[in-house]
Design a protein around this motif. Structure first.
Motif, PDB file in Angstrom:
ATOM      1  N   ALA A  20      -7.752  26.682  -7.920  1.00 46.30           N
ATOM      2  CA  ALA A  20      -7.644  25.234  -8.089  1.00 46.30           C
ATOM      3  C   ALA A  20      -6.473  24.605  -7.323  1.00 46.30           C
ATOM      4  N   PRO A  21      -5.254  25.204  -7.316  1.00 47.30           N
ATOM      5  CA  PRO A  21      -4.157  24.570  -6.578  1.00 47.30           C
ATOM      6  C   PRO A  21      -4.452  24.417  -5.094  1.00 47.30           C
ATOM      7  N   ALA A  22      -5.035  25.435  -4.469  1.00 45.51           N
ATOM      8  CA  ALA A  22      -5.356  25.344  -3.048  1.00 45.51           C
ATOM      9  C   ALA A  22      -6.376  24.244  -2.781  1.00 45.51           C
ATOM     10  N   VAL A  23      -7.379  24.168  -3.643  1.00 48.99           N
ATOM     11  CA  VAL A  23      -8.395  23.122  -3.495  1.00 48.99           C
ATOM     12  C   VAL A  23      -7.760  21.741  -3.646  1.00 48.99           C
ATOM     13  N   LEU A  24      -6.857  21.609  -4.618  1.00 53.17           N
ATOM     14  CA  LEU A  24      -6.195  20.319  -4.845  1.00 53.17           C
ATOM     15  C   LEU A  24      -5.326  19.935  -3.652  1.00 53.17           C
ATOM     16  N   MET A  25      -4.626  20.912  -3.059  1.00 52.26           N
ATOM     17  CA  MET A  25      -3.772  20.612  -1.912  1.00 52.26           C
ATOM     18  C   MET A  25      -4.600  20.188  -0.702  1.00 52.26           C
ATOM     19  N   VAL A  26      -5.724  20.857  -0.488  1.00 54.44           N
ATOM     20  CA  VAL A  26      -6.615  20.447   0.608  1.00 54.44           C
ATOM     21  C   VAL A  26      -7.102  19.017   0.383  1.00 54.44           C
ATOM     22  N   ALA A  27      -7.457  18.708  -0.862  1.00 55.31           N
ATOM     23  CA  ALA A  27      -7.897  17.351  -1.180  1.00 55.31           C
ATOM     24  C   ALA A  27      -6.770  16.348  -0.973  1.00 55.31           C
ATOM     25  N   ALA A  28      -5.530  16.728  -1.308  1.00 52.33           N
ATOM     26  CA  ALA A  28      -4.387  15.839  -1.126  1.00 52.33           C
ATOM     27  C   ALA A  28      -4.133  15.569   0.351  1.00 52.33           C
ATOM     28  N   VAL A  29      -4.246  16.614   1.173  1.00 51.41           N
ATOM     29  CA  VAL A  29      -4.077  16.444   2.617  1.00 51.41           C
ATOM     30  C   VAL A  29      -5.157  15.521   3.170  1.00 51.41           C
ATOM     31  N   ALA A  30      -6.405  15.759   2.763  1.00 45.15           N
ATOM     32  CA  ALA A  30      -7.514  14.918   3.232  1.00 45.15           C
ATOM     33  C   ALA A  30      -7.329  13.472   2.791  1.00 45.15           C
ATOM     34  N   ALA A  31      -6.845  13.284   1.568  1.00 47.16           N
ATOM     35  CA  ALA A  31      -6.637  11.925   1.069  1.00 47.16           C
ATOM     36  C   ALA A  31      -5.562  11.198   1.867  1.00 47.16           C
ATOM     37  N   THR A  32      -4.558  11.949   2.315  1.00 44.91           N
ATOM     38  CA  THR A  32      -3.484  11.354   3.113  1.00 44.91           C
ATOM     39  C   THR A  32      -3.963  11.039   4.520  1.00 44.91           C
ATOM     40  N   ARG A  33      -4.618  12.026   5.133  1.00 48.02           N
ATOM     41  CA  ARG A  33      -4.997  11.893   6.535  1.00 48.02           C
ATOM     42  C   ARG A  33      -6.150  10.925   6.757  1.00 48.02           C
ATOM     43  N   THR A  47       0.595  17.473  -5.002  1.00 46.45           N
ATOM     44  CA  THR A  47       0.976  18.781  -4.463  1.00 46.45           C
ATOM     45  C   THR A  47       2.145  19.389  -5.215  1.00 46.45           C
ATOM     46  N   TRP A  48       3.287  18.674  -5.217  1.00 41.25           N
ATOM     47  CA  TRP A  48       4.496  19.293  -5.754  1.00 41.25           C
ATOM     48  C   TRP A  48       4.617  19.210  -7.276  1.00 41.25           C
ATOM     49  N   THR A  49       3.797  18.437  -7.922  1.00 39.74           N
ATOM     50  CA  THR A  49       3.834  18.403  -9.390  1.00 39.74           C
ATOM     51  C   THR A  49       2.601  19.084  -9.978  1.00 39.74           C
ATOM     52  N   VAL A  50       1.418  18.549  -9.693  1.00 41.31           N
ATOM     53  CA  VAL A  50       0.204  19.080 -10.318  1.00 41.31           C
ATOM     54  C   VAL A  50      -0.168  20.446  -9.751  1.00 41.31           C
ATOM     55  N   ALA A  51      -0.259  20.566  -8.429  1.00 45.14           N
ATOM     56  CA  ALA A  51      -0.686  21.838  -7.831  1.00 45.14           C
ATOM     57  C   ALA A  51       0.307  22.956  -8.112  1.00 45.14           C
ATOM     58  N   ARG A  52       1.584  22.643  -8.068  1.00 48.95           N
ATOM     59  CA  ARG A  52       2.584  23.685  -8.359  1.00 48.95           C
ATOM     60  C   ARG A  52       2.471  24.149  -9.812  1.00 48.95           C
ATOM     61  N   MET A  53       2.270  23.219 -10.733  1.00 51.22           N
ATOM     62  CA  MET A  53       2.091  23.602 -12.134  1.00 51.22           C
ATOM     63  C   MET A  53       0.826  24.447 -12.308  1.00 51.22           C
ATOM     64  N   LEU A  54      -0.246  24.010 -11.652  1.00 53.27           N
ATOM     65  CA  LEU A  54      -1.486  24.778 -11.724  1.00 53.27           C
ATOM     66  C   LEU A  54      -1.321  26.174 -11.131  1.00 53.27           C
ATOM     67  N   GLY A  55      -0.455  26.294 -10.118  1.00 52.85           N
ATOM     68  CA  GLY A  55      -0.212  27.604  -9.526  1.00 52.85           C
ATOM     69  C   GLY A  55       0.344  28.588 -10.545  1.00 52.85           C
ATOM     70  N   THR A  90      -0.282  31.335  -3.830  1.00 52.85           N
ATOM     71  CA  THR A  90       0.087  29.942  -4.097  1.00 52.85           C
ATOM     72  C   THR A  90       1.506  29.847  -4.633  1.00 52.85           C
ATOM     73  N   VAL A  91       1.818  30.650  -5.630  1.00 51.51           N
ATOM     74  CA  VAL A  91       3.159  30.603  -6.231  1.00 51.51           C
ATOM     75  C   VAL A  91       4.208  31.041  -5.211  1.00 51.51           C
ATOM     76  N   ALA A  92       3.913  32.097  -4.462  1.00 56.04           N
ATOM     77  CA  ALA A  92       4.867  32.566  -3.454  1.00 56.04           C
ATOM     78  C   ALA A  92       5.133  31.488  -2.408  1.00 56.04           C
ATOM     79  N   GLY A  93       4.077  30.776  -2.011  1.00 51.26           N
ATOM     80  CA  GLY A  93       4.249  29.705  -1.035  1.00 51.26           C
ATOM     81  C   GLY A  93       5.132  28.587  -1.556  1.00 51.26           C
ATOM     82  N   PHE A  94       4.917  28.192  -2.800  1.00 56.34           N
ATOM     83  CA  PHE A  94       5.743  27.137  -3.379  1.00 56.34           C
ATOM     84  C   PHE A  94       7.197  27.589  -3.530  1.00 56.34           C
ATOM     85  N   VAL A  95       7.403  28.810  -3.983  1.00 56.04           N
ATOM     86  CA  VAL A  95       8.770  29.314  -4.173  1.00 56.04           C
ATOM     87  C   VAL A  95       9.492  29.410  -2.834  1.00 56.04           C
TER      88      VAL A  95
END
Length: 224
Positions: A20-33, A47-55, A90-95
């Motif tokens: 889910a976090p990866a899917v959410l981040m892709v959606a966030a990027v698409a929403a921005t771009r 990304t930094w609140t919801v996706a990180r928590m989901l990670g 996902t967690v390693a990437g955020f950390v």
């Protein structure tokens, strides 16, 4: 033949939770771009609140999946392994990124901090009050390069040239993910070519500004 135990219904859901976090981040990027969603929503919130928590939640779920898989590795192991890899990455990437963002890296850098290259008036207005700093291993080119060489170096470093004269070349870089914009100018003088790179966004960049400046310097050095 041994009877394979049925896969618990929760296992596919735990795997989906890990993804889910990866899917959410892709959606966030698409929403921005493509959707014009503000970075305060797509980057800070999604990304930094919801996706990180989901990670972290996904990682806990992956550990539960591993425990469930111990009863039937052959039948359940693939779900558990997929969940662990997805959540762990996902967690390693955020950390890792959080660690880089915590380091005090400048967002306005120049090879000559005492007399930094100047941006054009419209670009300088975006960096008003910013004081350039030095980056380790990013130094001026000890020769006068051609404007064409500076233009090529900026293009090869991923920038789009917006202004070019005999002694100055200005360009802009847009990040591939969330589109963070960075400006650069190369100043050409007899016996020396200086570089200045400045990020427009005030958020920590994990050293991206210094890396872009180093990329330009490397391209200029190779063109000599």
């Amino acid at each position: 033949m041994p009877i394979r135990k049925p896969v618990p219904a929760v296992l596919p859901w735990l795997t989906a939770l890990a993804a889910a976090p990866a899917v959410l981040m892709v959606a966030a990027v698409a929403a921005t771009r493509f959707g014009g969603v503000d970075l305060s929503v797509s980057y800070d919130l999604l990304t930094w609140t919801v996706a990180r928590m989901l990670g972290w939640i996904g990682l806990a779920g992956a550990l539960v999946a591993m425990v469930l898989a111990l009863r039937d590795i052959r039948g359940r192991g693939l779900y558990a392994l997929a969940a662990l890899v997805l959540a762990g990455a996902t967690v390693a990437g955020f950390v890792e990124r959080q660690g880089r963002d915590a380091a005090p890296t400048p967002r306005d850098v120049a090879t000559n901090v005492e007399e930094p290259p100047a941006f054009s008036r419209s670009v300088a207005a975006l960096h008003r009050g910013s004081i350039p700093a030095a980056c380790d291993a990013v130094v001026a080119i000890p020769s006068q390069v051609l404007a064409q060489q500076a233009t090529s170096a900026l293009v090869d470093a991923g920038f789009v040239v917006t202004r070019a004269t005999t002694f100055e070349v200005e360009a802009v870089h847009e990040g591939a993910w969330f589109g963070f914009v960075t400006d650069a100018v190369v100043r050409i003088r007899p016996g020396r070519t200086d570089i200045r790179v400045a990020a427009r966004d005030p958020r920590p960049d994990g050293g991206a500004t210094c890396r872009l400046a180093a990329r330009i310097a490397g391209e200029l050095a190779a063109a000599r």
